[in-house]
Design a protein around this motif. Structure first.
Motif, mmCIF file in Angstrom:
data_model
loop_
_atom_site.group_PDB
_atom_site.id
_atom_site.type_symbol
_atom_site.label_atom_id
_atom_site.label_comp_id
_atom_site.label_asym_id
_atom_site.label_seq_id
_atom_site.Cartn_x
_atom_site.Cartn_y
_atom_site.Cartn_z
ATOM 1 N N UNK A 32 9.093 13.732 -4.678
ATOM 2 C CA UNK A 32 7.718 13.744 -4.180
ATOM 3 C C UNK A 32 7.329 12.391 -3.611
ATOM 4 N N UNK A 33 7.770 11.312 -4.249
ATOM 5 C CA UNK A 33 7.492 9.960 -3.750
ATOM 6 C C UNK A 33 8.112 9.783 -2.368
ATOM 7 N N UNK A 34 9.335 10.261 -2.187
ATOM 8 C CA UNK A 34 9.993 10.173 -0.869
ATOM 9 C C UNK A 34 9.222 10.965 0.178
ATOM 10 N N UNK A 35 8.746 12.168 -0.183
ATOM 11 C CA UNK A 35 7.981 12.987 0.764
ATOM 12 C C UNK A 35 6.685 12.287 1.177
ATOM 13 N N UNK A 36 5.984 11.722 0.208
ATOM 14 C CA UNK A 36 4.733 11.024 0.514
ATOM 15 C C UNK A 36 5.015 9.786 1.352
ATOM 16 N N UNK A 37 6.092 9.083 1.046
ATOM 17 C CA UNK A 37 6.461 7.897 1.840
ATOM 18 C C UNK A 37 6.704 8.288 3.294
ATOM 19 N N UNK A 38 7.434 9.386 3.508
ATOM 20 C CA UNK A 38 7.689 9.855 4.877
ATOM 21 C C UNK A 38 6.384 10.241 5.574
ATOM 22 N N UNK A 39 5.485 10.880 4.847
ATOM 23 C CA UNK A 39 4.196 11.269 5.407
ATOM 24 C C UNK A 39 3.362 10.041 5.778
ATOM 25 N N UNK A 40 3.366 9.046 4.907
ATOM 26 C CA UNK A 40 2.647 7.806 5.192
ATOM 27 C C UNK A 40 3.219 7.114 6.424
ATOM 28 N N UNK A 41 4.529 7.070 6.533
ATOM 29 C CA UNK A 41 5.160 6.440 7.707
ATOM 30 C C UNK A 41 4.796 7.192 8.983
ATOM 31 N N UNK A 42 4.789 8.525 8.909
ATOM 32 C CA UNK A 42 4.405 9.343 10.067
ATOM 33 C C UNK A 42 2.966 9.019 10.491
ATOM 34 N N UNK A 96 0.830 -1.202 0.000
ATOM 35 C CA UNK A 96 0.000 0.000 0.000
ATOM 36 C C UNK A 96 0.868 1.257 0.000
ATOM 37 N N UNK A 97 1.886 1.288 0.832
ATOM 38 C CA UNK A 97 2.749 2.462 0.938
ATOM 39 C C UNK A 97 3.403 2.786 -0.401
ATOM 40 N N UNK A 98 3.949 1.785 -1.049
ATOM 41 C CA UNK A 98 4.612 2.019 -2.334
ATOM 42 C C UNK A 98 3.623 2.523 -3.385
ATOM 43 N N UNK A 99 2.452 1.915 -3.442
ATOM 44 C CA UNK A 99 1.459 2.309 -4.447
ATOM 45 C C UNK A 99 0.942 3.724 -4.199
ATOM 46 N N UNK A 100 0.635 4.040 -2.948
ATOM 47 C CA UNK A 100 0.107 5.364 -2.628
ATOM 48 C C UNK A 100 1.179 6.431 -2.851
ATOM 49 N N UNK A 101 2.397 6.157 -2.440
ATOM 50 C CA UNK A 101 3.478 7.120 -2.635
ATOM 51 C C UNK A 101 3.699 7.397 -4.120
ATOM 52 N N UNK A 102 3.628 6.360 -4.923
ATOM 53 C CA UNK A 102 3.805 6.538 -6.365
ATOM 54 C C UNK A 102 2.660 7.364 -6.959
ATOM 55 N N UNK A 103 1.418 7.046 -6.555
ATOM 56 C CA UNK A 103 0.265 7.796 -7.078
ATOM 57 C C UNK A 103 0.304 9.259 -6.641
ATOM 58 N N UNK A 104 0.508 9.485 -5.341
ATOM 59 C CA UNK A 104 0.500 10.861 -4.829
ATOM 60 C C UNK A 104 1.742 11.635 -5.258
ATOM 61 N N UNK A 105 2.853 10.946 -5.378
ATOM 62 C CA UNK A 105 4.093 11.606 -5.790
ATOM 63 C C UNK A 105 4.194 11.775 -7.284
ATOM 64 N N UNK A 106 3.198 11.248 -8.000
ATOM 65 C CA UNK A 106 3.120 11.365 -9.455
ATOM 66 C C UNK A 106 4.396 10.902 -10.149
ATOM 67 N N UNK A 107 5.087 9.935 -9.528
ATOM 68 C CA UNK A 107 6.263 9.342 -10.150
ATOM 69 C C UNK A 107 7.537 10.144 -9.996
ATOM 70 N N UNK A 108 7.469 11.335 -9.416
ATOM 71 C CA UNK A 108 8.683 12.147 -9.210
ATOM 72 C C UNK A 108 9.375 11.665 -7.936
ATOM 73 N N UNK A 109 10.654 11.342 -8.033
ATOM 74 C CA UNK A 109 11.390 10.709 -6.928
ATOM 75 C C UNK A 109 11.296 11.500 -5.627
#
Length: 140
Positions: free
Chosen positions: A43-53, A28-41
């Protein structure tokens, strides 16, 4: 926003929150980060950190039975996904596929159980009975 997209955002948020505390979290984390980060590295890292938080917040909320905090995490992701869908309705199919993959509770489907066999065998007299649940070779 179309009601279908709003409903999809709410369902996806519930699915993501369900996955946060379960075995499907990595998927779920990988898929959501990719969707929300729109594939930009970045942005994906930022969304991943937000999801982990938010995952840590959710686990703490469940540990202390804080339903309000759990609902806040889910409401945040429902709003975030709704805003994303408003801008990018083209990702609705990808988000829907994630929900279907994870299931409504955010858990990966259980692997299919191995088929079972049930035999009722009765032999009388000098009868010989051979029973197999699979391949059987009799003789040489």
């Amino acid at each position: 926003m179309e009601p279908e997209l709003q409903a999809l955002a709410a369902t996806a948020a519930a699915t993501i929150v369900g996955a946060m505390a379960g075995d499907a979290w990595k998927t779920a984390k990988q898929a959501v980060a990719h969707l929300c980060g729109r594939g930009r590295a970045a942005a994906v890292e930022d969304v991943t950190a937000e999801l982990e938080h938010d995952r840590r917040r959710l686990v703490a909320a469940r540990t202390t039975a804080d339903a309000e905090a759990e609902e806040a995490v889910q409401a945040y992701w429902a709003d975030r996904l709704a805003r994303l869908l408003a801008i990018r309705p083209d990702i609705a199919a990808d988000l829907d596929a994630l929900v279907r993959t994870l299931g409504p509770a955010g858990t990966l489907p259980a692997p299919a159980a191995a088929p079972s066999h049930h035999f009722n065998v009765h032999a009388r007299g000098r009868a010989q009975v051979n029973v197999s649940g699979g391949d059987m070779r009799i003789g040489s």
